[in-house]
Design a protein around this motif. Sequence first.
Motif, PDB file in Angstrom:
ATOM      1  N   THR A 148      60.864  23.626   4.328  1.00 41.89           N
ATOM      2  CA  THR A 148      61.919  23.780   5.092  1.00 41.89           C
ATOM      3  C   THR A 148      62.647  22.815   5.370  1.00 41.89           C
ATOM      4  N   GLU A 149      62.275  21.531   4.938  1.00 44.17           N
ATOM      5  CA  GLU A 149      62.901  20.160   5.345  1.00 44.17           C
ATOM      6  C   GLU A 149      63.027  20.029   6.716  1.00 44.17           C
ATOM      7  N   PHE A 150      62.083  20.311   7.299  1.00 40.33           N
ATOM      8  CA  PHE A 150      62.051  20.157   8.849  1.00 40.33           C
ATOM      9  C   PHE A 150      61.117  18.585   8.897  1.00 40.33           C
ATOM     10  N   LEU A 151      61.758  18.110   9.995  1.00 44.71           N
ATOM     11  CA  LEU A 151      61.251  16.878  10.664  1.00 44.71           C
ATOM     12  C   LEU A 151      60.953  17.340  11.976  1.00 44.71           C
ATOM     13  N   ILE A 152      59.698  17.411  12.443  1.00 43.82           N
ATOM     14  CA  ILE A 152      59.279  17.713  13.611  1.00 43.82           C
ATOM     15  C   ILE A 152      58.546  16.758  14.713  1.00 43.82           C
ATOM     16  N   ILE A 153      59.107  16.455  15.510  1.00 48.44           N
ATOM     17  CA  ILE A 153      58.684  15.321  16.614  1.00 48.44           C
ATOM     18  C   ILE A 153      58.153  16.023  17.680  1.00 48.44           C
ATOM     19  N   ARG A 154      56.715  15.641  17.714  1.00 40.10           N
ATOM     20  CA  ARG A 154      55.745  16.321  18.827  1.00 40.10           C
ATOM     21  C   ARG A 154      55.564  15.399  19.792  1.00 40.10           C
ATOM     22  N   LEU A 155      55.621  15.908  20.918  1.00 40.02           N
ATOM     23  CA  LEU A 155      55.485  15.017  22.073  1.00 40.02           C
ATOM     24  C   LEU A 155      54.026  15.099  22.588  1.00 40.02           C
ATOM     25  N   ASN A 156      53.814  14.245  23.307  1.00 36.92           N
ATOM     26  CA  ASN A 156      52.317  14.177  23.932  1.00 36.92           C
ATOM     27  C   ASN A 156      51.390  15.259  24.527  1.00 36.92           C
ATOM     28  N   ALA A 157      50.766  15.976  23.474  1.00 38.24           N
ATOM     29  CA  ALA A 157      50.172  17.406  24.196  1.00 38.24           C
ATOM     30  C   ALA A 157      48.934  16.878  24.977  1.00 38.24           C
ATOM     31  N   LYS A 158      48.529  16.023  24.653  1.00 31.74           N
ATOM     32  CA  LYS A 158      47.366  15.657  25.652  1.00 31.74           C
ATOM     33  C   LYS A 158      48.020  15.670  27.108  1.00 31.74           C
ATOM     34  N   HIS A 159      48.956  15.027  27.598  1.00 30.06           N
ATOM     35  CA  HIS A 159      49.571  14.824  28.798  1.00 30.06           C
ATOM     36  C   HIS A 159      50.688  15.747  29.041  1.00 30.06           C
ATOM     37  N   LYS A 160      50.467  16.833  28.212  1.00 35.42           N
ATOM     38  CA  LYS A 160      51.289  17.988  28.391  1.00 35.42           C
ATOM     39  C   LYS A 160      52.874  17.570  28.763  1.00 35.42           C
ATOM     40  N   VAL A 161      53.472  16.710  27.710  1.00 34.45           N
ATOM     41  CA  VAL A 161      54.828  16.395  28.047  1.00 34.45           C
ATOM     42  C   VAL A 161      55.723  17.375  27.250  1.00 34.45           C
ATOM     43  N   LYS A 162      56.625  17.749  27.958  1.00 34.79           N
ATOM     44  CA  LYS A 162      57.517  18.657  27.450  1.00 34.79           C
ATOM     45  C   LYS A 162      58.985  18.375  27.833  1.00 34.79           C
ATOM     46  N   LEU A 163      59.886  19.089  26.993  1.00 40.21           N
ATOM     47  CA  LEU A 163      61.310  18.866  27.331  1.00 40.21           C
ATOM     48  C   LEU A 163      61.591  20.117  28.355  1.00 40.21           C
ATOM     49  N   ALA A 164      62.315  19.961  29.204  1.00 41.50           N
ATOM     50  CA  ALA A 164      62.609  20.722  30.431  1.00 41.50           C
ATOM     51  C   ALA A 164      64.159  21.429  30.094  1.00 41.50           C
ATOM     52  N   LYS A 165      63.927  22.866  30.269  1.00 43.89           N
ATOM     53  CA  LYS A 165      64.948  23.549  30.288  1.00 43.89           C
ATOM     54  C   LYS A 165      66.480  22.931  30.893  1.00 43.89           C
ATOM     55  N   ARG A 166      67.555  23.139  30.541  1.00 39.42           N
ATOM     56  CA  ARG A 166      68.745  22.547  31.250  1.00 39.42           C
ATOM     57  C   ARG A 166      68.923  21.183  31.511  1.00 39.42           C
TER      58      ARG A 166
END
Length: 968
Positions: free
Chosen positions: A150-168
Amino acid sequence: MSAVLRLTVTKCRASGIVVILIACLMAVGLSVYFLAGRPYPTANSCSVSPKRPSLPSFGAAPKIAQSVIRLPRTVLPHHYDVRLLPILEKGNFTVLGRVAIDLQCVEETDRIVLHSSDIKVDLKSVQVIEQGEMAKNMLSVESIDYETVTEFLIIRLNAKHKVKLAKRTNYTLSMDFVGNLTDTSAGFFRSVYVEYGVERYMAVSQMEPTDARRVFPCFDEPNMKAIFTVSIGRHRDMTALSNMPLIDTTAIDGMQDFYWDHFAPTLLMSTYLVAFVVANFTKIEADVGNANWKFNIHVRTSAVSQAQYAKVIGPKAQAFYEDYFQMPFPLPKQDMIAIPSAFVGAMENWGLLTYGESVLLYDADVSSLDDRQTVVELVTHELAHQWFGNLVTMDWWSDLWLKEGFTSYIECLAAEHVDPSLERLEQFVTSALHTVMRLDALESSHPISVLVNHPDEIGELFDDISYKKGAAITRMLANFIGAKSFRNGLTHYLRIHQYGNAVQDDLWNALDRQADLDQVFLPTNVKTIMDTWTLKMGFPVVTVQRDYCSQNVTITQKRFLVRKSNSTTADPTVYLWWTPLTYTTDFRTIGSTWLAENQSSKNLTLEFEIRDDEWVIFNVNETGYYRVNYDARNWHLIAKQLMTNHTAISVINRAQIMNDALNLARAGLLVYEVPLNLTKYLEREEEFLPWEATLTALSYLDSMMKRTPGYGLLKNYVLKILSPLYDSLGFVNRSSDSHLTGKLRRKVVESCCSMGHKDCITKAIDSYHRWMSDPQNTTIVPAMLKRVVACTAIRHGGEVEWDFAFQRFRDSNVASEKATLLSSLSCTQESWIIARMLEMCLNPTTGFRTQDALDVIKTLAGNPIGRFLTFNFTREKWLEMTKIFSSIHNLAHVFESVTKAFNTDMELKELSDFVGRNKELLVSAMTRSTQQSIDRVRSNLSWMKQNYRHVVNWLQKANTDVTFQPST
């Protein structure tokens, strides 16, 4: 005007620079080096305030898998800061870069998915920073992954610390990377050329359709628009260009003689339109009068004189579009640059149009009027895109035609304005409509609007269906809705969707609204009509059957196919169209009606007064995208009119009649006696279009009969009908010739010389030999006839004639002349020279440049002697060719050229076996083109079995009184 200087960097110094830079680039602190001390310009610093579309609401992020090839809409880009430093040193073509992307999170997610290909990203440099009023919060990045399919570059945040991007919430994603300046004409690539005996390099970008991801990590889909702030690093001897004007230049710390050129932020636009060039070219400023923008041409210094024509027509065309679309050009400048090598065609990058030299530069001494027409066509086409494609962009590549088809028609209107002597609009039926009908008459054609996903599938859409069929149905639409409503509807569409994206329904809605305002009568709405032309492949043959007693005319339609297969695969599509009909009996009174798509009304009966000895002609001036067949008596009446006074029928319809009749016979819908009898009138025809349409259609008979005993009969007959026109026009150009007269003479001379006309061959060879004796004399061989003269002399000559043309090809400083001579080299009848040429195609250092080699292979495939050698060569070298010629789209054209004249069972078997053995090498992107090639061969085979003997019998009768003798 900038001086012509060459970047001189020793290998030792270059290696040192690269080592230092890569070390810096891969360090965590590189962001400080790039960004500290000088903030990037903001959008507010640009004199133009771009509109920002409201962000749509998307659902939850799709699960990433190889089967998913579209980016999730969990985050959307707003702004890119892009810094690129290309190293233009032989042996080390590296691009050092950094990108910072301002994002808005639409749905909560623990990853950012964007595109990247052939780029090495430094994991340690990847940062995701939350933007806030009080503080900036850096999020922990766990890993980066690549999805190669797919030619995707996937940047994963730290799952162990449940880091996520927040909506809006807004974030900035930044990273450092290293890429390469390739020689593939894709992404950011290098172009090498020789000027004044010195080898030089330049860096050029080509992003369409999906190659921005090869230059910097990005959201590489057309509906993910953003603002781009670009900085390009360069040596002091070079100049950098980008979409927007240069606003500042700063030294690169720690690198003597290297500078950053900082450009103003762009308007909101798609990634495929981002552009940059680094070169030591000369800038030519055009006179733009009172326009609110600047217009510049950039060329090699030795080619400045060849840019004068483009310098005049470029601003004139841009001003025409401002008036036609009733919308100003939104950028402060327009640059056009001629790329000397490794670039084919042109690209509409917003504010920085890139062209191959042969389609932008024109030298009146050695370039032909055809070359001048090509310049006009490409310049007007790319400038039309500044509105139709750049300002308003298709939502996805499935609607590629929405920009390419429309601009392929609109360009004709601009061409008529900037250089009316070219009569470009009149040529549309032969240059576009008839051309694409040949492809669209195959069962393996495709709809204009078709679902595509993978980048390889997208590339396959850049064909005549998207461009020329799109243009043909646009012309048809403009005619049935009316020029005024069409124009105002386009303006409404552009104003509503400017700086955004659109689908074809948005255009239909705008035109429907305008039709209602102007009270244009239509049998149904524009969408219903046009969907039948964009969502179905093919086109109809409209059959007109007259009842000469009742004066009724019954009209039916069905799909036109040159050959219908016996395949058991059911196609559920109902091949009926909303077809606008026009008709006349005298070209003074024109009637019109509609043939409906729905099954119940597919047969239409008209009643109008017409004498039984009067002809009727449908599709007046061939504005409709369909062929017309008549009952035998009406065909006879048309033929009688052509023989007594052909001028009573319009020039375009004479071209239509000849093209339709010959192709109807080819498809088995008309006996060959009808079109062949029609050709007798041509001994009186003096207009270009009917001859162009006829000779193009007859070229199919030529290719089918070339290796048969009946070919001599065909040659003699064609020479018989051509000879009066050859005698009338003469071999030499006249100053009083119109553009179309010059094109007609070239066509006639080319046909006569190729078919053995003694006087034509003698004059061509004599002209060539006089040119060989005085190579610098540009007056000996007229530019319009240079290809014919050189081809004829090489065909009837040997190694000496070939070597002269090859040397002239290598020495010429005019790209259009180089292209003419390159084509002529393939006319040789010496098998060993052909074999040598094919080997030269795979060795750019001693033979042909990579971008020229494909053209050589294609033209050799059309050589009667070369076709077998070329096919064998292609089969043997296919793996090597797929590595050398990276463009699958161009390889597909090679495949088509090599096989298009195959017409025997053995050739079909060899082709099918080759395709079967090389499925993996032919790759998915060529699936459609290979199937079309097989379809063509099957059609050719069917034609030989059904029609060859009938044509030979007719020619034997027609040639009984032939006294003309071809050359021996």
